[in-house]
Design a protein around this motif. Structure first.
Motif, short mmCIF file in Angstrom:
data_model
loop_
_atom_site.label_atom_id
_atom_site.label_comp_id
_atom_site.label_asym_id
_atom_site.label_seq_id
_atom_site.Cartn_x
_atom_site.Cartn_y
_atom_site.Cartn_z
N SER A 346 0.84 -1.21 0.00
CA SER A 346 0.00 0.00 0.00
C SER A 346 0.87 1.25 0.00
O SER A 346 0.58 2.22 -0.71
CB SER A 346 -0.93 0.00 1.21
OG SER A 346 -1.88 -1.05 1.12
N LEU A 347 1.93 1.24 0.79
CA LEU A 347 2.84 2.40 0.82
C LEU A 347 3.60 2.53 -0.49
O LEU A 347 3.83 3.64 -0.99
CB LEU A 347 3.81 2.26 1.99
CG LEU A 347 3.19 2.36 3.39
CD1 LEU A 347 4.24 2.08 4.45
CD2 LEU A 347 2.57 3.73 3.60
N ILE A 348 3.99 1.41 -1.08
CA ILE A 348 4.69 1.44 -2.36
C ILE A 348 3.77 1.99 -3.46
O ILE A 348 4.20 2.78 -4.32
CB ILE A 348 5.21 0.04 -2.73
CG1 ILE A 348 6.27 -0.42 -1.72
CG2 ILE A 348 5.79 0.02 -4.16
CD1 ILE A 348 7.49 0.47 -1.61
N ALA A 349 2.50 1.61 -3.43
CA ALA A 349 1.54 2.12 -4.41
C ALA A 349 1.43 3.64 -4.30
O ALA A 349 1.30 4.35 -5.32
CB ALA A 349 0.18 1.46 -4.21
N GLU A 350 1.48 4.17 -3.09
CA GLU A 350 1.45 5.62 -2.91
C GLU A 350 2.67 6.27 -3.54
O GLU A 350 2.59 7.37 -4.12
CB GLU A 350 1.38 5.97 -1.42
CG GLU A 350 0.05 5.65 -0.75
CD GLU A 350 -1.06 6.61 -1.17
OE1 GLU A 350 -0.77 7.60 -1.87
OE2 GLU A 350 -2.22 6.35 -0.82
N GLU A 351 3.82 5.61 -3.42
CA GLU A 351 5.03 6.15 -4.05
C GLU A 351 4.92 6.14 -5.57
O GLU A 351 5.40 7.06 -6.24
CB GLU A 351 6.26 5.35 -3.60
CG GLU A 351 6.70 5.63 -2.18
CD GLU A 351 8.14 5.19 -1.95
OE1 GLU A 351 9.05 5.74 -2.60
OE2 GLU A 351 8.35 4.28 -1.14
N TYR A 352 4.30 5.10 -6.12
CA TYR A 352 4.07 5.08 -7.57
C TYR A 352 3.27 6.32 -7.99
O TYR A 352 3.60 7.00 -8.99
CB TYR A 352 3.28 3.83 -7.97
CG TYR A 352 4.10 2.59 -8.21
CD1 TYR A 352 5.13 2.20 -7.37
CD2 TYR A 352 3.81 1.77 -9.30
CE1 TYR A 352 5.85 1.04 -7.60
CE2 TYR A 352 4.53 0.60 -9.53
CZ TYR A 352 5.56 0.24 -8.68
OH TYR A 352 6.27 -0.90 -8.91
N LEU A 353 2.22 6.62 -7.24
CA LEU A 353 1.37 7.76 -7.57
C LEU A 353 2.13 9.08 -7.51
O LEU A 353 2.03 9.91 -8.41
CB LEU A 353 0.17 7.81 -6.62
CG LEU A 353 -0.89 6.73 -6.82
CD1 LEU A 353 -1.88 6.73 -5.65
CD2 LEU A 353 -1.64 6.93 -8.13
N SER A 354 2.91 9.25 -6.44
CA SER A 354 3.56 10.55 -6.25
C SER A 354 4.85 10.73 -7.04
O SER A 354 5.17 11.85 -7.45
CB SER A 354 3.87 10.74 -4.74
OG SER A 354 4.78 9.75 -4.29
#
Length: 358
Positions: A346-354
């Motif tokens: 979930s945290l990695i997915a946020e990094e993908y977005l940002s």
């Protein structure tokens, strides 16, 4: 956002790329992003649409001898489909330069106005002599595609510092490095070691499972009696089994397991070994670290994990006896070390977005 992934194949196929894309795609879908996947599928003759855990998947027929190359069929139809889907997307995310489907899709999308991201999963070469030779013209073709002035305008995402260095050396392009995550529940699992060492993955010569077997065999002479458990399949399996029988080792080789079953085996391993010559990352090491299972891995790619506890990074060029003693000493002290913190998917997915998509 509307995000389109292009991948060599997709779940329920088992593999590193498949697992990574599934993990990120499902987390993004939970955040109400619209996710579509185009995936190669060697078992079909015509394209097939389906929904997998709320992800829209279009499986495209490919030819994939020995589960490699992933050469798309019906290429003119594929090009038309790619253009149509790309025009509807905000981001087009390509995975694996080792896949012809992926690179062909990059070429088709070159002139389409959509943000493009490439995760190469790049090892720098092939895993056999023949495939290494094929990489000479293939690398030149990729270079011409991504470096032309009128070529792709894309963000390159590497999954480790090692991969970033190799990619820049070969293509002269900087990348954004974001590693892999783990399942959110993994850190709650306790390491409860039994009397075996574990390897899980493809059984190929370059994975050096035989060298791991040698270490396990020699540890017995130092008072550490372990069985070798191998989870996976591959072209080197029969050779490995002959070697293990010749040594008189206690061993078990089983095919790829459901994820939860694999994690159960991992959590009970005395240690996890991955002495591969080449890896872009080493997701199984990530999972071992999250649980706290001691991991024995190899340079140079293993330096990705140099800040991790309960992790021994071996130089395979060293004297063999020295390596065995290093592993023995490592296992004697590792229980005193706390396990490392590993971010969730979930945290990695946020990094993908940002960092990749916006």
């Amino acid at each position: 956002m509307r995000i389109l992934f292009v991948v060599p194949s997709y779940y329920p196929h088992i593999g590193g790329v498949e697992y990574v894309v599934k993990s990120v795609a499902e987390r993004l879908a939970r955040k109400k992003h619209e996710i579509k996947v185009i995936a190669g599928e060697s078992s079909i003759e015509t394209p097939r649409e389906e929904e997998v855990n709320d992800i829209q998947v279009l499986r495209w027929p490919t030819w994939a001898p020995s589960d490699a190359y992933h050469i798309p069929r019906r290429r003119s139809d594929l090009a038309e489909t790619l253009r149509e889907l790309a025009r509807e997307a905000d981001v087009m995310h390509f995975h694996s330069l080792h896949s012809i489907l992926t690179v062909y899709s990059m070429k088709v999308a070159k002139d389409i106005s959509v943000k493009k991201v490439l995760t190469p999963h790049y090892h720098g070469t092939g895993h056999t002599v023949f495939r290494s030779l094929l990489w000479i013209p293939w690398r030149s073709y990729i270079k011409s595609l991504i470096k032309l002035k009128d070529g792709l305008d894309l963000v390159v995402h590497t999954i480790s510092n090692h991969e970033a260095e190799v990619f820049k050396r070969h293509y002269g392009i900087d990348s954004v490095t974001i590693g892999h995550g783990v399942e959110e529940w993994l850190s709650d699992i306790e390491w409860k070691p039994h009397d075996y060492a574990l390897y899980a993955g493809r059984i190929e010569k370059y994975k050096n499972v035989n060298r791991l077997a040698n270490i396990v065999h020699e540890l017995k002479n130092l008072g550490i009696n372990l069985k070798l458990v191998v989870i996976g399949n591959g072209s080197y399996r029969k050779h490995l089994e002959r070697d293990l029988r010749r040594k008189g080792m206690e061993y078990e080789i089983m095919p790829f397991q459901p994820y939860e079953k694999y994690i159960e085996y991992l959590s009970h391993a005395q240690f996890y070994g991955l002495l591969s010559q080449r890896e872009a990352y080493g997701q199984s090491v990530n999972e071992a670290n999250a649980i706290g299972v001691p991991a024995v891995i190899a340079k140079p790619w293993g330096l990705n994990f140099s800040n991790r506890r309960r992790t021994l990074i071996c130089d395979l060029s060293e004297d063999y006896g020295s390596l065995v003693l290093q592993v023995k000493e490592f296992l004697s002290r590792v229980k005193k070390e706390p396990k490392s913190y590993i971010p969730s998917w979930s945290l990695i997915a946020e990094e993908y977005l940002s960092k990749l998509y916006k």
